[in-house]
Scaffold this motif. Sequence first.
Motif: not given
Length: 424
Positions: A50-51, A90-98, A36-48
């Motif tokens: 929400g960024i 990641y920027s504060a604006e991009a952080a997932p809401q909780d 895989g690549s860094i793009a795959d890591v980012k895709s997994k992080l988006f799933t985990l």
Amino acid sequence: PKRKTMQKAVQPATRPLVLRVKSTSGQSRVEVPPSGSIADVKSKLFTLLGIKATDQKLYRLQPPDTTPLTDNTTLVQLNLRSGDELRLEYSAEAAPQDDGQKKLKDIKRVWNMKDYMNHLEDQGLVFKSQEEVHCKLAGVDFNSCNQFQLYLHSFAFQKMRVGFLYGAFAADGNLTADFIYEPQQETTPDQFMILDSPETAARVEKIAALLGYQKVGWIFSHPPGRDYILSAAEVQFATQLQAQALEQHGQNAKSFVTFKVTVTDEGMSHFEAFQVTDQCLKLHSSKMFRPSDDPKMCCFAEDVLMHRQGAGRKDSTQVETTVLLKPVAVKNDYQGKLATQYTIENRPDKPQTTGTLKAYLTRMRPVKPYVKTFADFHVLWHLANACLDVNTDMPALCECVRKGVQDPHALEGFKLIIEATVGL
């Protein structure tokens, strides 16, 4: 001619790489294929997390890198292996809401490497050696210590015993304890359980406050032969008590201490005092402690970053208990204002009874002034549970004890009630 047998090529098994990605929201485990690549890591992080992938910046942690990794960089090119770490920004604006936690966008900042390290330090996850101890000198009433260790000798120190120290914090960092309260408890050679109800604990605190005292520490015993100072469970218990003291009594409670006593090979009782470090308190407030199977090691939810001279950096979720403790000097000859002559509470083989109270009052009758009869926390505790109301009677009696009132008429009403209760 012999027919050649064609063997089917066996494809090697490919296990996914498990990478650890650290960010301000904690640590994430990401599984990606080795190809895989860094793009795959980012895709997994988006799933985990929400960024969005476009809002993510990934960096190597070992060796540290200040240039974000590009999406088309492969894991093979980076020579990454399972267990390796990446850092996510990641920027504060991009952080997932909780809704259950403080929103990162309200912090109004971008998480770069400096902010990330500051964040870890605030949670106690960066190990730093603490040079100074907050408590300069701790003294516990000599007679109280003597009565405590004599009881331990009665069962040869073969099980634990716990007590709470009540006294006063001084502005110069010293503390004194005038009595030890022993709660109801169940103990084994290496474990203890406090059984006092919240109501009982509140009653102890109230009587102590009426006498002008507060909880300044705790004391425990253990069998001889240990090869560690405090166990992980004992460190957690000490940290919890010290944090509670800081919440109740402010910065003076930084002097809160942990005393431990055991017996030497020569049969002598040996007392030592310690404090948990400021970092230990941060780890507690960040709720990082986790149960440990090894008494010598404290376990945490995330890695603690440790820098040791000559050993480089070591990141681990386990830390030796000794690095979270600071030794405290002990004043061995301190004499408190109260006596320790009455039967100690909550000792199963020596309970406080009407008979013990009658015998004590009979023995103390010749003592002048009469107020000295009650200048003992343990007898006051018995009276509060036997015949005097903690809200209406105890304040006046404790005031007489605290001020050392000499007028016998001030105690006449209490004397009549108490002596009638025991049949004198």
